[in-house]
Design a protein around this motif. Sequence first.
Motif, PDB file in Angstrom:
ATOM      1  N   ASP A 120       0.810  -1.213   0.000  1.00 42.96           N
ATOM      2  CA  ASP A 120       0.000   0.000   0.000  1.00 42.96           C
ATOM      3  C   ASP A 120       0.851   1.275   0.000  1.00 42.96           C
ATOM      4  OD1 ASP A 120       0.876  -0.048   2.563  1.00 42.96           O
ATOM      5  OD2 ASP A 120      -1.087  -0.051   3.525  1.00 42.96           O
ATOM      6  N   ASP A 121       2.197   1.107  -0.004  1.00 44.82           N
ATOM      7  CA  ASP A 121       3.036   2.300  -0.168  1.00 44.82           C
ATOM      8  C   ASP A 121       3.283   2.596  -1.646  1.00 44.82           C
ATOM      9  OD1 ASP A 121       4.609   0.024  -0.463  1.00 44.82           O
ATOM     10  OD2 ASP A 121       6.415   0.951   0.362  1.00 44.82           O
ATOM     11  N   PRO A 140       1.670   4.084  -4.670  1.00 44.01           N
ATOM     12  CA  PRO A 140       0.454   4.857  -4.943  1.00 44.01           C
ATOM     13  C   PRO A 140      -0.414   4.176  -6.002  1.00 44.01           C
ATOM     14  CG  PRO A 140       2.376   6.289  -4.907  1.00 44.01           C
ATOM     15  CD  PRO A 140       2.883   4.886  -4.835  1.00 44.01           C
ATOM     16  N   LEU A 141      -1.691   4.039  -5.679  1.00 36.90           N
ATOM     17  CA  LEU A 141      -2.617   3.371  -6.591  1.00 36.90           C
ATOM     18  C   LEU A 141      -2.617   4.048  -7.960  1.00 36.90           C
ATOM     19  CD1 LEU A 141      -4.687   1.049  -6.604  1.00 36.90           C
ATOM     20  CD2 LEU A 141      -6.432   2.740  -6.085  1.00 36.90           C
ATOM     21  N   SER A 142      -2.475   5.385  -7.951  1.00 35.90           N
ATOM     22  CA  SER A 142      -2.496   6.110  -9.228  1.00 35.90           C
ATOM     23  C   SER A 142      -1.357   5.627 -10.134  1.00 35.90           C
ATOM     24  CB  SER A 142      -2.391   7.611  -8.984  1.00 35.90           C
ATOM     25  OG  SER A 142      -1.224   7.912  -8.277  1.00 35.90           O
ATOM     26  N   ARG A 143      -0.183   5.366  -9.553  1.00 34.90           N
ATOM     27  CA  ARG A 143       0.952   4.924 -10.388  1.00 34.90           C
ATOM     28  C   ARG A 143       0.773   3.477 -10.825  1.00 34.90           C
ATOM     29  NH1 ARG A 143       5.695   7.855  -7.375  1.00 34.90           N
ATOM     30  NH2 ARG A 143       4.825   9.927  -7.569  1.00 34.90           N
ATOM     31  N   VAL A 163      -2.047   1.958 -11.338  1.00 32.83           N
ATOM     32  CA  VAL A 163      -3.059   1.925 -12.402  1.00 32.83           C
ATOM     33  C   VAL A 163      -2.474   2.436 -13.718  1.00 32.83           C
ATOM     34  CG1 VAL A 163      -5.270   2.925 -13.118  1.00 32.83           C
ATOM     35  CG2 VAL A 163      -5.015   2.022 -10.817  1.00 32.83           C
ATOM     36  N   THR A 164      -1.632   3.457 -13.635  1.00 35.88           N
ATOM     37  CA  THR A 164      -0.988   3.961 -14.860  1.00 35.88           C
ATOM     38  C   THR A 164      -0.174   2.855 -15.533  1.00 35.88           C
ATOM     39  OG1 THR A 164      -0.826   6.124 -13.828  1.00 35.88           O
ATOM     40  CG2 THR A 164       0.500   5.797 -15.780  1.00 35.88           C
ATOM     41  N   ARG A 215      -2.529   0.292 -17.020  1.00 40.28           N
ATOM     42  CA  ARG A 215      -3.200   0.841 -18.211  1.00 40.28           C
ATOM     43  C   ARG A 215      -2.276   0.778 -19.421  1.00 40.28           C
ATOM     44  NH1 ARG A 215      -6.337   5.594 -16.370  1.00 40.28           N
ATOM     45  NH2 ARG A 215      -7.988   4.082 -16.024  1.00 40.28           N
ATOM     46  N   LYS A 253     -10.250  -1.713  -7.438  1.00 42.03           N
ATOM     47  CA  LYS A 253      -9.960  -0.402  -8.038  1.00 42.03           C
ATOM     48  C   LYS A 253      -9.079  -0.574  -9.280  1.00 42.03           C
ATOM     49  CE  LYS A 253     -10.701   2.095  -3.793  1.00 42.03           C
ATOM     50  NZ  LYS A 253     -10.147   2.189  -2.461  1.00 42.03           N
ATOM     51  N   MET A 254      -8.133  -1.498  -9.193  1.00 42.81           N
ATOM     52  CA  MET A 254      -7.262  -1.744 -10.361  1.00 42.81           C
ATOM     53  C   MET A 254      -8.065  -2.299 -11.534  1.00 42.81           C
ATOM     54  SD  MET A 254      -3.932  -3.566  -8.761  1.00 42.81           S
ATOM     55  CE  MET A 254      -3.403  -3.227  -7.122  1.00 42.81           C
ATOM     56  N   GLU A 307     -10.520  -1.342 -12.903  1.00 46.91           N
ATOM     57  CA  GLU A 307     -11.059  -0.343 -13.832  1.00 46.91           C
ATOM     58  C   GLU A 307     -10.310  -0.344 -15.154  1.00 46.91           C
ATOM     59  OE1 GLU A 307     -12.057   3.494 -12.465  1.00 46.91           O
ATOM     60  OE2 GLU A 307     -13.055   2.734 -10.677  1.00 46.91           O
ATOM     61  N   GLY A 325       2.300   9.438 -16.799  1.00 47.89           N
ATOM     62  CA  GLY A 325       0.902   9.441 -17.214  1.00 47.89           C
ATOM     63  C   GLY A 325      -0.053   9.768 -16.078  1.00 47.89           C
ATOM     64  N   ILE A 326      -1.298  10.027 -16.458  1.00 44.52           N
ATOM     65  CA  ILE A 326      -2.337  10.308 -15.459  1.00 44.52           C
ATOM     66  C   ILE A 326      -3.249   9.096 -15.383  1.00 44.52           C
ATOM     67  CG2 ILE A 326      -4.391  11.720 -15.050  1.00 44.52           C
ATOM     68  CD1 ILE A 326      -2.787  14.034 -16.358  1.00 44.52           C
ATOM     69  N   SER A 327      -3.542   8.644 -14.176  1.00 42.62           N
ATOM     70  CA  SER A 327      -4.292   7.395 -14.037  1.00 42.62           C
ATOM     71  C   SER A 327      -5.782   7.617 -13.823  1.00 42.62           C
ATOM     72  CB  SER A 327      -3.754   6.627 -12.831  1.00 42.62           C
ATOM     73  OG  SER A 327      -4.100   7.324 -11.655  1.00 42.62           O
ATOM     74  N   GLY A 328      -6.158   8.807 -13.379  1.00 43.51           N
ATOM     75  CA  GLY A 328      -7.540   9.031 -12.985  1.00 43.51           C
ATOM     76  C   GLY A 328      -7.762   8.636 -11.540  1.00 43.51           C
ATOM     77  N   PHE A 329      -6.711   8.187 -10.859  1.00 40.98           N
ATOM     78  CA  PHE A 329      -6.828   7.791  -9.458  1.00 40.98           C
ATOM     79  C   PHE A 329      -6.147   8.794  -8.531  1.00 40.98           C
ATOM     80  CE2 PHE A 329      -8.300   3.797 -11.021  1.00 40.98           C
ATOM     81  CZ  PHE A 329      -9.099   3.310 -10.014  1.00 40.98           C
ATOM     82  N   GLU A 330      -5.789   9.957  -9.040  1.00 38.42           N
ATOM     83  CA  GLU A 330      -5.212  10.972  -8.174  1.00 38.42           C
ATOM     84  C   GLU A 330      -6.309  11.462  -7.226  1.00 38.42           C
ATOM     85  OE1 GLU A 330      -4.806  10.839 -11.438  1.00 38.42           O
ATOM     86  OE2 GLU A 330      -2.663  10.470 -11.600  1.00 38.42           O
ATOM     87  N   LEU A 379      -0.592   9.734  -1.052  1.00 37.45           N
ATOM     88  CA  LEU A 379      -0.635   8.566  -1.937  1.00 37.45           C
ATOM     89  C   LEU A 379       0.259   7.449  -1.414  1.00 37.45           C
ATOM     90  CD1 LEU A 379      -0.267  10.400  -5.377  1.00 37.45           C
ATOM     91  CD2 LEU A 379      -2.359   9.578  -4.339  1.00 37.45           C
ATOM     92  N   VAL A 380       1.400   7.856  -0.866  1.00 36.56           N
ATOM     93  CA  VAL A 380       2.388   6.866  -0.437  1.00 36.56           C
ATOM     94  C   VAL A 380       2.011   6.236   0.902  1.00 36.56           C
ATOM     95  CG1 VAL A 380       4.814   6.567   0.187  1.00 36.56           C
ATOM     96  CG2 VAL A 380       4.200   8.031  -1.726  1.00 36.56           C
ATOM     97  N   ASP A 381       1.391   7.035   1.772  1.00 33.59           N
ATOM     98  CA  ASP A 381       1.038   6.516   3.095  1.00 33.59           C
ATOM     99  C   ASP A 381      -0.409   6.912   3.427  1.00 33.59           C
ATOM    100  OD1 ASP A 381       0.768   5.786   5.715  1.00 33.59           O
ATOM    101  OD2 ASP A 381       2.739   6.508   6.323  1.00 33.59           O
ATOM    102  N   PRO A 382      -1.322   5.932   3.388  1.00 36.30           N
ATOM    103  CA  PRO A 382      -2.739   6.251   3.621  1.00 36.30           C
ATOM    104  C   PRO A 382      -3.017   6.829   5.009  1.00 36.30           C
ATOM    105  CG  PRO A 382      -2.466   3.998   2.812  1.00 36.30           C
ATOM    106  CD  PRO A 382      -1.104   4.501   3.135  1.00 36.30           C
TER     107      PRO A 382
END
Lengths: 329, 474
Positions: A154-155, A157-160, A162-163, A166, A199-200, A202, B51-56, B186-189
Amino acid sequence: MLIAVFLLRIRLVMVQRRQRFFEAQWQPLLAECVFGVPAEIPQVPPKMRYHFLKIWNFHHESLAGASRANLEALAESMHLGEIARELMHTGNLRERLIAVMTIGHLRDRTQWHELRDLVAHPSPMLSLLSARALIDIDAPSTLAWLITVMAARDDWPLSRVVTILREVGPDLVTLPLIGAAEAAARGEGGDTQVARLLKMMEVAHIEHVSPFVGKIAREAKSPELIASALRLMQDPRDLDIVRTHAKHESWFVRSTAIRTLGRIGGKSDMQFLIDMLSDTHWWVRYRAARALLALPDMPLDIVDHACGKLQDHFAADILAQAIAEARAA
Amino acid sequence: MTVNDWVVGTQWFFLLYFICINMGYVMLNLLSMGSIKRYVEAHSLDDIPRGISGFEIPVSVLVPAYNEQETIASSVRSMLQLDYPDYEVIVINDGSKDGTMDALRREFELEPFPEAYWQRLPVKPVHAIYRSRKYPMLRVIDKENGGKADALNAGINASRCPLFCGVDADSILERVSLRRVVEPFLVDPRTIASGGTVRVANGCTVDSGFLTSVGLPRNPLALLQIVEYLRAFLFGRLGWSPINAVLIISGAFGVFSKDVVIKAGGYRTDTIGEDMELIVRLHRLHRTDNIPYRIVFVPDPVCWTEAPETLRVLKNQRIRWQRGLAESLSLNIGLLFHPRGGAVGWLAFPFMAIFELLGPLIEVAGYVLMILAFFAGLVSQEAFITFIVVAFGFGLVLSVSSLLLEEISFHIYPKPRQMFVLLLFVVLENLGYRQINSAWRLWGLLLWMFRSKARWGEMTRGASWQTGSGGSTH
């Protein structure tokens, strides 16, 4: 300390001067890669290796198709792979990061095991870049394992994450995602990992993940899991479970279900959504208003008319806002 | 006990105090050196396209404004161009008496919007909410005057995103500011708040609300503050971050988890230092309730602000800051040595209380008493010189070390000449400026003790970059 400041500044000035000098030579050659492999091969002095790799990777990330292939051919003729391998083993964190990125872009299989080891590195940057390098080298043979790591770390980032997925594309990621999610749901990963995997999903082929998503929506107890599943639902055959969750005790689940209802519901859901405009939670009311407007064959004036008849001022206010937003859009 | 014993005891007290405070800062400096090196290395690839993931995580940028007609349009324009994929901007006009609202209406084509305003935090009445026809992501709340904290609370109420970022209306941001400061989430919830380094904008060139080149001001007071800001941010805050004990995130630019702040009761409207008070309160509530959390400081320069160029304005600012510090600590005194207080309750809070809050009192008393005692012949020449060396020498060491940190990390001031000027002012800062500051802060402490009324901080803005959409300030 004063001397240290002076020396650092002198060093900085010299480094910047050297960088400018070499960049003036390198940039045109790297730009030439858009059209073909440059005939002239630039020289990279040992002290400028990091800097050159950074510029090369910058171009690699910015370009696509044949231009990338030209850049890779240039890298091969300059033995960048050897430089990157050396930096990955002996460099500091900054050098290892650029080295791993380069090895990935060059699809250098010789470093496969080292990269797999680095995926477990405590630095989120280095480990995630190593995962990406493995995918660049051979996605099909590593995705199943990497996706379980992506769910667990979980360290990262989900955004990265998913990128990266994708970029790989739904054809390759769908089955490993389902496999990892099913294993996690069997109790091997826990709800947090299943939610992360949902979430992934998607980026996956939605029709393939639908059965798993529907199962989670029906059987899960955790609001986070249910909401993650509802977000992915596209099939009108799942409407019964969506409607059930629209009355869930958690406002978060209710608002997600209503949002899904707006996406896959029909005209018959209009009265239900109007009732939800009086929910106790602002977000549920807002999503109900937006969902009403999103229903198929639902002209704005019909909703406007419904708004005029509302007795509850919370419901009327939120619907008026949604209508204004729709008109402004 | 004889008079001589008292004199000797006092000498030792002041000497030990000055040694302790400076050793404390040296420790922070060492902690900062390690973390800044790691940070710079880990972020060395940030300028490579991604890139942009849409998860930001979506962010609401909240801009409280009170009598900001000169700068508001330029500031908001720059905030609308941030490099972040999912954010909204909410300007809160806190009952300005000048043309702030007219400037916003004119520049952004505002129209009244029928928003179902959700009042989760109590605030002064909202007159109207506007939405921009030109920029759908921009909303403006026009409300009755209630102070900066009240304005921020109104913005939180209207926010639609899980994170919010409080920004001063006169702040000049970097395009990547949001991206940098959101990253810890993002790195630490567990992250609930994050802030970055604020720099002095005087002397820099600003175009369309963005900083285009870094320069040094001609005004010596602003130059002294550059050195001071370097020290305050690069190790005054960064040093505490690795042990989760950051007690200040500047109100000029800080990102927070909205639900956490609402649960904590939002910004307090009866304090001057609402930004610091909120952070200390978040620490206290999370520590006492045993909830895992992180409050993170990012060393990147994310925000540039105009520093006062006159003694009068600077004095008022420092008095306000000291009162804010006193209020923040006193309102959260329960955190001090709390059994579950951790590093923040056992280290950062006492450090702040002894060296930052009471520091001016002891420093001013130390200078005055030692000088008086020396001239009265009660203190030996050796003891007096030792005191002066400790007081000035350590200060000099700390200032130079902040410059060293700057050279190791960001080297924002590119020209060697600028570095030499800063080195000169590092020395000058210790010869009068710090002492005057201590006197102003002591005055702030006394005002807090006698509870005089708090108001919006009024500051005369040069705003010389405000020439149409572009221009520069020098």
